[in-house]
Design a protein around this motif. Structure first.
Motif, PDB file in Angstrom:
ATOM      1  N   PHE A 160       0.811  -1.209   0.000  1.00  0.00           N
ATOM      2  CA  PHE A 160       0.000   0.000   0.000  1.00  0.00           C
ATOM      3  C   PHE A 160       0.854   1.273   0.000  1.00  0.00           C
ATOM      4  O   PHE A 160       0.446   2.287  -0.568  1.00  0.00           O
ATOM      5  CB  PHE A 160      -0.975  -0.017   1.179  1.00  0.00           C
ATOM      6  CG  PHE A 160      -2.188  -0.885   0.916  1.00  0.00           C
ATOM      7  CD1 PHE A 160      -3.157  -0.484   0.007  1.00  0.00           C
ATOM      8  CD2 PHE A 160      -2.334  -2.104   1.544  1.00  0.00           C
ATOM      9  CE1 PHE A 160      -4.259  -1.279  -0.265  1.00  0.00           C
ATOM     10  CE2 PHE A 160      -3.428  -2.913   1.288  1.00  0.00           C
ATOM     11  CZ  PHE A 160      -4.398  -2.503   0.381  1.00  0.00           C
ATOM     12  N   THR A 161       2.038   1.206   0.586  1.00  0.00           N
ATOM     13  CA  THR A 161       2.954   2.351   0.519  1.00  0.00           C
ATOM     14  C   THR A 161       3.372   2.597  -0.928  1.00  0.00           C
ATOM     15  O   THR A 161       3.349   3.741  -1.413  1.00  0.00           O
ATOM     16  CB  THR A 161       4.193   2.099   1.392  1.00  0.00           C
ATOM     17  OG1 THR A 161       3.799   2.002   2.761  1.00  0.00           O
ATOM     18  CG2 THR A 161       5.211   3.227   1.248  1.00  0.00           C
ATOM     19  N   LEU A 162       3.763   1.528  -1.619  1.00  0.00           N
ATOM     20  CA  LEU A 162       4.162   1.650  -3.026  1.00  0.00           C
ATOM     21  C   LEU A 162       2.997   2.137  -3.880  1.00  0.00           C
ATOM     22  O   LEU A 162       3.174   2.985  -4.771  1.00  0.00           O
ATOM     23  CB  LEU A 162       4.653   0.299  -3.549  1.00  0.00           C
ATOM     24  CG  LEU A 162       5.967  -0.231  -2.970  1.00  0.00           C
ATOM     25  CD1 LEU A 162       6.214  -1.663  -3.449  1.00  0.00           C
ATOM     26  CD2 LEU A 162       7.137   0.659  -3.376  1.00  0.00           C
ATOM     27  N   LEU A 163       1.803   1.606  -3.629  1.00  0.00           N
ATOM     28  CA  LEU A 163       0.629   1.984  -4.414  1.00  0.00           C
ATOM     29  C   LEU A 163       0.300   3.460  -4.228  1.00  0.00           C
ATOM     30  O   LEU A 163       0.062   4.188  -5.205  1.00  0.00           O
ATOM     31  CB  LEU A 163      -0.551   1.101  -4.003  1.00  0.00           C
ATOM     32  CG  LEU A 163      -1.906   1.386  -4.665  1.00  0.00           C
ATOM     33  CD1 LEU A 163      -1.791   1.340  -6.187  1.00  0.00           C
ATOM     34  CD2 LEU A 163      -2.956   0.400  -4.166  1.00  0.00           C
ATOM     35  N   ARG A 164       0.302   3.909  -2.993  1.00  0.00           N
ATOM     36  CA  ARG A 164      -0.015   5.325  -2.736  1.00  0.00           C
ATOM     37  C   ARG A 164       1.036   6.250  -3.334  1.00  0.00           C
ATOM     38  O   ARG A 164       0.701   7.293  -3.914  1.00  0.00           O
ATOM     39  CB  ARG A 164      -0.152   5.552  -1.230  1.00  0.00           C
ATOM     40  CG  ARG A 164      -1.399   4.884  -0.641  1.00  0.00           C
ATOM     41  CD  ARG A 164      -1.484   5.041   0.870  1.00  0.00           C
ATOM     42  NE  ARG A 164      -2.723   4.468   1.383  1.00  0.00           N
ATOM     43  CZ  ARG A 164      -2.796   3.410   2.192  1.00  0.00           C
ATOM     44  NH1 ARG A 164      -1.681   2.819   2.619  1.00  0.00           N
ATOM     45  NH2 ARG A 164      -3.962   2.951   2.593  1.00  0.00           N
ATOM     46  N   ASP A 165       2.300   5.875  -3.211  1.00  0.00           N
ATOM     47  CA  ASP A 165       3.372   6.686  -3.792  1.00  0.00           C
ATOM     48  C   ASP A 165       3.239   6.752  -5.308  1.00  0.00           C
ATOM     49  O   ASP A 165       3.442   7.815  -5.913  1.00  0.00           O
ATOM     50  CB  ASP A 165       4.741   6.106  -3.422  1.00  0.00           C
ATOM     51  CG  ASP A 165       5.121   6.374  -1.972  1.00  0.00           C
ATOM     52  OD1 ASP A 165       4.428   7.183  -1.313  1.00  0.00           O
ATOM     53  OD2 ASP A 165       6.102   5.776  -1.496  1.00  0.00           O
ATOM     54  N   ALA A 166       2.916   5.617  -5.923  1.00  0.00           N
ATOM     55  CA  ALA A 166       2.813   5.568  -7.384  1.00  0.00           C
ATOM     56  C   ALA A 166       1.640   6.399  -7.895  1.00  0.00           C
ATOM     57  O   ALA A 166       1.707   6.988  -8.974  1.00  0.00           O
ATOM     58  CB  ALA A 166       2.674   4.121  -7.849  1.00  0.00           C
ATOM     59  N   LEU A 167       0.551   6.460  -7.131  1.00  0.00           N
ATOM     60  CA  LEU A 167      -0.608   7.239  -7.559  1.00  0.00           C
ATOM     61  C   LEU A 167      -0.379   8.742  -7.429  1.00  0.00           C
ATOM     62  O   LEU A 167      -0.939   9.521  -8.200  1.00  0.00           O
ATOM     63  CB  LEU A 167      -1.839   6.843  -6.743  1.00  0.00           C
ATOM     64  CG  LEU A 167      -2.555   5.566  -7.183  1.00  0.00           C
ATOM     65  CD1 LEU A 167      -3.633   5.182  -6.182  1.00  0.00           C
ATOM     66  CD2 LEU A 167      -3.159   5.708  -8.580  1.00  0.00           C
ATOM     67  N   THR A 168       0.449   9.158  -6.483  1.00  0.00           N
ATOM     68  CA  THR A 168       0.640  10.591  -6.273  1.00  0.00           C
ATOM     69  C   THR A 168       1.851  11.152  -7.004  1.00  0.00           C
ATOM     70  O   THR A 168       1.910  12.358  -7.270  1.00  0.00           O
ATOM     71  CB  THR A 168       0.784  10.913  -4.771  1.00  0.00           C
ATOM     72  OG1 THR A 168       1.826  10.111  -4.210  1.00  0.00           O
ATOM     73  CG2 THR A 168      -0.508  10.641  -4.026  1.00  0.00           C
ATOM     74  N   SER A 169       2.827  10.319  -7.324  1.00  0.00           N
ATOM     75  CA  SER A 169       4.070  10.799  -7.943  1.00  0.00           C
ATOM     76  C   SER A 169       3.909  10.850  -9.460  1.00  0.00           C
ATOM     77  O   SER A 169       3.913   9.816 -10.125  1.00  0.00           O
ATOM     78  CB  SER A 169       5.242   9.890  -7.563  1.00  0.00           C
ATOM     79  OG  SER A 169       5.407   9.849  -6.164  1.00  0.00           O
ATOM     80  N   TYR A 170       3.777  12.056  -9.992  1.00  0.00           N
ATOM     81  CA  TYR A 170       3.527  12.213 -11.430  1.00  0.00           C
ATOM     82  C   TYR A 170       4.755  11.894 -12.279  1.00  0.00           C
ATOM     83  O   TYR A 170       4.645  11.575 -13.461  1.00  0.00           O
ATOM     84  CB  TYR A 170       3.092  13.661 -11.725  1.00  0.00           C
ATOM     85  CG  TYR A 170       4.222  14.639 -11.575  1.00  0.00           C
ATOM     86  CD1 TYR A 170       5.020  14.975 -12.657  1.00  0.00           C
ATOM     87  CD2 TYR A 170       4.529  15.194 -10.339  1.00  0.00           C
ATOM     88  CE1 TYR A 170       6.092  15.835 -12.507  1.00  0.00           C
ATOM     89  CE2 TYR A 170       5.585  16.059 -10.181  1.00  0.00           C
ATOM     90  CZ  TYR A 170       6.369  16.378 -11.268  1.00  0.00           C
ATOM     91  OH  TYR A 170       7.431  17.224 -11.118  1.00  0.00           O
ATOM     92  N   ASP A 171       5.966  11.982 -11.685  1.00  0.00           N
ATOM     93  CA  ASP A 171       7.195  11.855 -12.469  1.00  0.00           C
ATOM     94  C   ASP A 171       7.725  10.422 -12.490  1.00  0.00           C
ATOM     95  O   ASP A 171       8.926  10.198 -12.599  1.00  0.00           O
ATOM     96  CB  ASP A 171       8.263  12.801 -11.934  1.00  0.00           C
ATOM     97  CG  ASP A 171       8.535  12.599 -10.446  1.00  0.00           C
ATOM     98  OD1 ASP A 171       7.751  11.897  -9.796  1.00  0.00           O
ATOM     99  OD2 ASP A 171       9.525  13.166  -9.950  1.00  0.00           O
ATOM    100  N   GLN A 172       6.830   9.447 -12.427  1.00  0.00           N
ATOM    101  CA  GLN A 172       7.236   8.047 -12.510  1.00  0.00           C
ATOM    102  C   GLN A 172       7.220   7.581 -13.954  1.00  0.00           C
ATOM    103  O   GLN A 172       6.569   8.180 -14.818  1.00  0.00           O
ATOM    104  CB  GLN A 172       6.274   7.169 -11.699  1.00  0.00           C
ATOM    105  CG  GLN A 172       6.229   7.496 -10.216  1.00  0.00           C
ATOM    106  CD  GLN A 172       7.429   6.954  -9.475  1.00  0.00           C
ATOM    107  OE1 GLN A 172       8.379   6.468 -10.087  1.00  0.00           O
ATOM    108  NE2 GLN A 172       7.399   7.046  -8.166  1.00  0.00           N
ATOM    109  N   LYS A 173       7.922   6.480 -14.209  1.00  0.00           N
ATOM    110  CA  LYS A 173       7.882   5.891 -15.546  1.00  0.00           C
ATOM    111  C   LYS A 173       6.504   5.292 -15.794  1.00  0.00           C
ATOM    112  O   LYS A 173       5.739   5.037 -14.861  1.00  0.00           O
ATOM    113  CB  LYS A 173       8.964   4.816 -15.670  1.00  0.00           C
ATOM    114  CG  LYS A 173      10.379   5.370 -15.639  1.00  0.00           C
ATOM    115  CD  LYS A 173      11.407   4.261 -15.804  1.00  0.00           C
ATOM    116  CE  LYS A 173      12.823   4.824 -15.800  1.00  0.00           C
ATOM    117  NZ  LYS A 173      13.839   3.752 -15.912  1.00  0.00           N
TER     118      LYS A 173
END
Length: 213
Positions: free
Chosen positions: A85-98
């Motif tokens: 869930f930490t990874l999921l939340r970070d991935a949803l909020t971080s726009y600069d991901q691949k």
């Protein structure tokens, strides 16, 4: 962030308990081998690594009647659930991901409560707008890319990409707020995994030594 950890944890979590080949099969069913680094070797490595880290529990089960080595089934641990869930939340909020991280996040967003998914996507938009404002401190989109020579095309690309990302996120939010999809605690979830023995029409058929373990 690497997408492989999120993808593998999410796949194991959807099954409850799964052996490595099931995880690989699911990720190929989702097409993850096309848009991420979810290749057989990296999947099996991630499973073993996360078992060592206490994020997955490895169960050794008896070999099949056809013979061969015992298979290992993986089950997510409480620490693994927290990491997921930490990874999921970070991935949803971080726009600069691949794109692989973004795709994995959207694929698993329904594991969150509806209101939280909306809030995280709104935070994503806020961060995009904040980043865009920092770029436009030095670049005025209305004046066109030529103001900085051909290098201006780089900033022009950044601005267009940011605007498209924000527009896409607003569309997703609108659909979620309109009642689309089934989120956590709302009833039977969308089934996105293959049943035991179900043929995968998107399988690569590439053999790997770990397939039988």
């Amino acid at each position: 962030m690497s997408a492989i950890r999120l993808l593998v944890l999410g796949a194991v979590r959807q099954h409850g308990r799964a052996h490595g080949y099931q995880v690989r099969n699911d990720l190929e069913y989702w097409g993850a081998h096309e848009w991420s680094n979810a290749k057989p070797g990296s999947i099996y490595h991630a499973l073993k690594q996360m078992a060592k880290q206490g994020l997955l529990h490895a169960h050794e089960i008896a070999p099949s009647t056809a013979g061969g080595p015992p298979r290992t089934e993986y089950e997510i641990t409480p620490a693994g659930d927290e990491e997921y869930f930490t990874l999921l939340r970070d991935a949803l909020t971080s726009y600069d991901q691949k794109v692989d991280v973004k795709s994995a996040a959207i694929g698993f967003m329904v594991d969150l409560p509806r209101a939280e998914a909306v809030a995280l996507l709104k935070e994503r938009i806020r961060r995009i707008e904040e980043w865009r404002a920092a770029v436009t401190d030095h670049y005025v989109p209305e004046d066109g890319p030529g103001q900085l020579g051909h290098i201006g095309e780089i900033m022009n690309l950044w601005i267009h990409t940011a605007d498209a990302e924000a527009e896409w996120a607003r569309g997703v939010i609108g659909r979620i707020e309109g009642g689309a999809y089934t989120f956590a605690h709302e009833g039977e979830p969308f089934v996105g995994v293959l049943a035991e023995g179900e043929e995968n029409p998107y399988a690569t058929r590439e053999r790997h030594p770990e397939d039988l373990r």
